[in-house]
Motif scaffolding. Structure first.
Motif, PDB file in Angstrom:
ATOM      1  N   CYS A 151      51.018  38.569  45.184  1.00 51.25           N
ATOM      2  CA  CYS A 151      51.296  38.731  44.021  1.00 51.25           C
ATOM      3  C   CYS A 151      51.899  37.259  43.367  1.00 51.25           C
ATOM      4  N   ARG A 152      52.938  36.826  44.158  1.00 53.89           N
ATOM      5  CA  ARG A 152      53.199  35.415  43.496  1.00 53.89           C
ATOM      6  C   ARG A 152      51.915  34.380  43.437  1.00 53.89           C
ATOM      7  N   TRP A 153      51.080  34.395  44.200  1.00 52.04           N
ATOM      8  CA  TRP A 153      49.896  33.632  44.276  1.00 52.04           C
ATOM      9  C   TRP A 153      49.197  34.031  43.105  1.00 52.04           C
ATOM     10  N   LEU A 154      48.954  35.225  42.884  1.00 52.19           N
ATOM     11  CA  LEU A 154      47.942  35.550  41.544  1.00 52.19           C
ATOM     12  C   LEU A 154      48.922  35.294  40.432  1.00 52.19           C
ATOM     13  N   GLY A 155      50.160  35.591  40.263  1.00 52.79           N
ATOM     14  CA  GLY A 155      51.065  35.081  39.221  1.00 52.79           C
ATOM     15  C   GLY A 155      50.741  33.568  38.755  1.00 52.79           C
ATOM     16  N   ALA A 179      37.653  34.286  25.015  1.00 53.85           N
ATOM     17  CA  ALA A 179      37.600  35.366  26.274  1.00 53.85           C
ATOM     18  C   ALA A 179      36.742  34.685  27.229  1.00 53.85           C
ATOM     19  N   SER A 180      35.581  34.166  26.958  1.00 57.87           N
ATOM     20  CA  SER A 180      34.417  33.974  28.123  1.00 57.87           C
ATOM     21  C   SER A 180      35.189  32.722  28.885  1.00 57.87           C
ATOM     22  N   TYR A 181      35.914  31.966  28.187  1.00 56.27           N
ATOM     23  CA  TYR A 181      36.484  30.651  28.982  1.00 56.27           C
ATOM     24  C   TYR A 181      37.565  31.210  29.847  1.00 56.27           C
ATOM     25  N   LEU A 182      38.242  32.225  29.512  1.00 55.22           N
ATOM     26  CA  LEU A 182      39.381  32.632  30.401  1.00 55.22           C
ATOM     27  C   LEU A 182      38.704  33.329  31.403  1.00 55.22           C
ATOM     28  N   TRP A 183      37.667  34.128  31.320  1.00 57.62           N
ATOM     29  CA  TRP A 183      37.105  35.050  32.257  1.00 57.62           C
ATOM     30  C   TRP A 183      36.364  33.884  33.242  1.00 57.62           C
ATOM     31  N   ILE A 184      35.802  32.947  32.814  1.00 55.80           N
ATOM     32  CA  ILE A 184      35.473  31.997  33.859  1.00 55.80           C
ATOM     33  C   ILE A 184      36.240  31.302  34.702  1.00 55.80           C
ATOM     34  N   GLU A 185      37.299  31.039  34.057  1.00 51.10           N
ATOM     35  CA  GLU A 185      38.371  30.222  34.998  1.00 51.10           C
ATOM     36  C   GLU A 185      38.992  31.056  35.898  1.00 51.10           C
ATOM     37  N   ILE A 191      39.465  36.225  40.942  1.00 52.62           N
ATOM     38  CA  ILE A 191      40.255  37.219  40.057  1.00 52.62           C
ATOM     39  C   ILE A 191      39.217  37.753  39.056  1.00 52.62           C
ATOM     40  N   GLU A 192      39.252  39.049  38.884  1.00 56.86           N
ATOM     41  CA  GLU A 192      38.814  39.923  38.130  1.00 56.86           C
ATOM     42  C   GLU A 192      39.616  40.258  36.946  1.00 56.86           C
ATOM     43  N   LEU A 193      39.196  40.668  35.938  1.00 58.15           N
ATOM     44  CA  LEU A 193      39.902  41.305  34.788  1.00 58.15           C
ATOM     45  C   LEU A 193      39.632  42.593  34.411  1.00 58.15           C
ATOM     46  N   ASP A 194      40.833  43.458  34.599  1.00 59.67           N
ATOM     47  CA  ASP A 194      40.702  44.836  34.183  1.00 59.67           C
ATOM     48  C   ASP A 194      40.809  45.178  32.585  1.00 59.67           C
ATOM     49  N   LEU A 222      46.544  35.595  20.092  1.00 62.32           N
ATOM     50  CA  LEU A 222      47.293  36.161  21.428  1.00 62.32           C
ATOM     51  C   LEU A 222      46.222  36.248  22.472  1.00 62.32           C
ATOM     52  N   ILE A 223      46.464  35.942  23.828  1.00 65.37           N
ATOM     53  CA  ILE A 223      45.580  36.078  24.858  1.00 65.37           C
ATOM     54  C   ILE A 223      46.408  36.776  25.887  1.00 65.37           C
ATOM     55  N   HIS A 224      45.561  37.701  26.547  1.00 64.03           N
ATOM     56  CA  HIS A 224      45.969  38.568  27.589  1.00 64.03           C
ATOM     57  C   HIS A 224      45.055  39.057  28.543  1.00 64.03           C
ATOM     58  N   PRO A 225      45.017  38.577  29.585  1.00 63.86           N
ATOM     59  CA  PRO A 225      44.325  39.142  30.879  1.00 63.86           C
ATOM     60  C   PRO A 225      45.125  39.997  31.560  1.00 63.86           C
ATOM     61  N   ALA A 226      44.607  41.210  32.167  1.00 65.13           N
ATOM     62  CA  ALA A 226      45.238  42.067  33.157  1.00 65.13           C
ATOM     63  C   ALA A 226      44.306  41.757  34.295  1.00 65.13           C
ATOM     64  N   ALA A 227      44.830  40.738  35.385  1.00 65.66           N
ATOM     65  CA  ALA A 227      44.263  40.097  36.351  1.00 65.66           C
ATOM     66  C   ALA A 227      44.264  40.762  37.685  1.00 65.66           C
ATOM     67  N   ARG A 228      43.295  41.119  38.487  1.00 64.81           N
ATOM     68  CA  ARG A 228      43.289  41.629  39.654  1.00 64.81           C
ATOM     69  C   ARG A 228      42.947  41.020  40.662  1.00 64.81           C
ATOM     70  N   ARG A 229      43.510  40.780  41.990  1.00 61.45           N
ATOM     71  CA  ARG A 229      42.849  40.384  43.246  1.00 61.45           C
ATOM     72  C   ARG A 229      43.554  41.081  44.268  1.00 61.45           C
ATOM     73  N   TRP A 230      42.610  41.629  45.199  1.00 60.53           N
ATOM     74  CA  TRP A 230      43.123  42.351  46.423  1.00 60.53           C
ATOM     75  C   TRP A 230      43.708  43.798  45.941  1.00 60.53           C
ATOM     76  N   GLY A 231      43.204  44.127  44.766  1.00 59.96           N
ATOM     77  CA  GLY A 231      43.660  45.138  44.052  1.00 59.96           C
ATOM     78  C   GLY A 231      44.913  45.229  43.415  1.00 59.96           C
ATOM     79  N   LEU A 232      45.567  44.024  43.586  1.00 60.11           N
ATOM     80  CA  LEU A 232      47.084  43.845  42.927  1.00 60.11           C
ATOM     81  C   LEU A 232      46.712  43.197  41.417  1.00 60.11           C
ATOM     82  N   HIS A 233      47.756  43.394  40.573  1.00 61.08           N
ATOM     83  CA  HIS A 233      47.718  42.866  39.395  1.00 61.08           C
ATOM     84  C   HIS A 233      48.760  41.856  39.001  1.00 61.08           C
TER      85      HIS A 233
END
Length: 375
Positions: A151-155, A179-185, A191-194, A222-233
């Protein structure tokens, strides 16, 4: 921070997964069950310590199913996915593989034939098998040390990405370009985005979830990703303004930031979620926005679920080693960070320089939170 474990084929992951299976088996004894079937992607990731059972992205249920009894555990899937899941998602976790051909039916039905007795599941598929998804969600906590590191790494990574993206945004740019730029980064780091929100100007005032459109940004975004890796958000919301913000924008954002900061200041082990919710409603009123809490969920624990936003309706309390997503929204403003509560106190791993900080001063309460970034 110690090195983050990325690979599923790691001794720490195997040990972590064994701890999860013990929690499940303790649950079976408590509930007088002989077995439980886990099919949802969030619960699969939790019980396997980061495994991923999906093929179809737009489904909460994966193609691999975990069946845990009091003394055995199985991985069930159709043959086109079984070997891949077994070798890459649960290596060394000692599952017994049950592989079925596609024409042999739903693997979930095969699970209930593995043992005589009462079964439960985290999906609804058979009238005789109760759905215990909500009860399993409670078992996700406390997070293990491995999960806290992840979680620390992901955040931290999401915070860095948002700072980078924010400095690339410019007036006249389309929301969907940002949005596309954010997704690519994010994808560069696995990291995937829900959820992906990019909204600007009047759309932030009109909609709580301004999904990106072809609208061109004028001043406020306003920019908001709900980011996920290893199932954690890691769910984070940040706002940028080009030039002096209007009084309306400043008032909404600062009120949300003050409420968020005050909540984090009060976040301690043993605090009831219902008490947090009551404090939130009172604070909205004190800040001059008595009804704003009605317009959006107010947040709660996060982790393998995006957020358990109705936790405040339960008698449960805050725990050490728990992750939170408190999203404070006031019409025209939103503040949201990944927050961890460890034995050392509250951490905000998603918040770091160069993003500016806002330190509330009213009543002297609250710690620093991300400010509206004026560029």
């Amino acid at each position: 921070m110690s090195e983050v474990v990325f690979s599923q084929d790691d001794p720490r992951v195997r040990m972590d997964a064994a701890l999860k299976r013990k929690r499940v088996r303790d649950f079976l004894v408590q509930q007088n069950l002989e077995g439980v079937l886990i099919s949802r992607r969030d619960n699969f990731a939790w019980v396997t310590s980061g495994g991923d059972n999906h093929v179809l992205k737009n489904s909460e249920m994966g193609v691999g199913h975990i069946a845990i009894t009091r003394d055995r555990h199985y991985l069930l899937a159709h043959s086109m996915d079984a070997a891949r899941l077994y070798e890459e998602q649960v290596p060394g976790q000692e599952y017994e593989l049950v592989s079925l051909k596609w024409f042999q039916g739903d693997p979930r039905c095969a699970a209930v034939e593995l043992v005589n007795g009462k079964w439960a599941a985290d999906t609804t598929f058979n009238d005789a098998v109760p759905n215990v998804n909500q009860a399993l969600n409670i078992l996700h906590y406390p997070l293990t040390e491995l999960e806290m590191e992840r979680c620390r790494w992901l955040g931290e990574q999401v915070g860095k990405i948002l700072s980078k993206v924010a400095q690339e945004i410019h007036p006249g740019q389309r929301e969907d370009e940002v949005a596309s730029y954010l997704w690519i980064e994010c994808l560069k780091l696995g990291i995937e985005l829900d959820v992906l929100i990019v909204g600007s100007d009047e759309r932030i005032f009109h909609y709580r979830h301004p999904l990106p459109t072809s609208k061109r940004i004028e001043q406020y975004v306003l920019i908001h990703p709900a980011a996920r890796r290893w199932g954690l958000h890691a769910n984070v919301s940040r706002s940028v303004c080009f030039g002096t913000p209007s009084n309306e924008v400043k008032r909404a954002y600062r009120a949300a930031a003050q409420l968020e900061a005050g909540l984090l200041e009060r976040l301690t082990p043993g605090l009831a979620f219902s008490e947090i919710f009551n404090w939130q409603k009172q604070k909205y009123a004190e800040l001059g926005f008595p009804d704003e809490w009605k317009n959006h969920f107010q947040g709660g624990p996060t982790g393998y679920v995006v957020v358990d936003a109705l936790r405040h309706t339960t008698p449960t309390t805050v725990q050490v080693n728990q992750a939170f997503d408190w999203f404070i929204t006031i019409t025209g403003g939103k503040v949201e960070e990944l927050t961890l509560l460890s034995k050392d106190g509250v951490e905000i791993p998603s918040f770091q320089s160069p993003w500016p900080s806002y330190q509330p001063t009213q009543n002297g309460d609250g710690s620093g939170v991300p400010d509206l970034w004026v560029l």
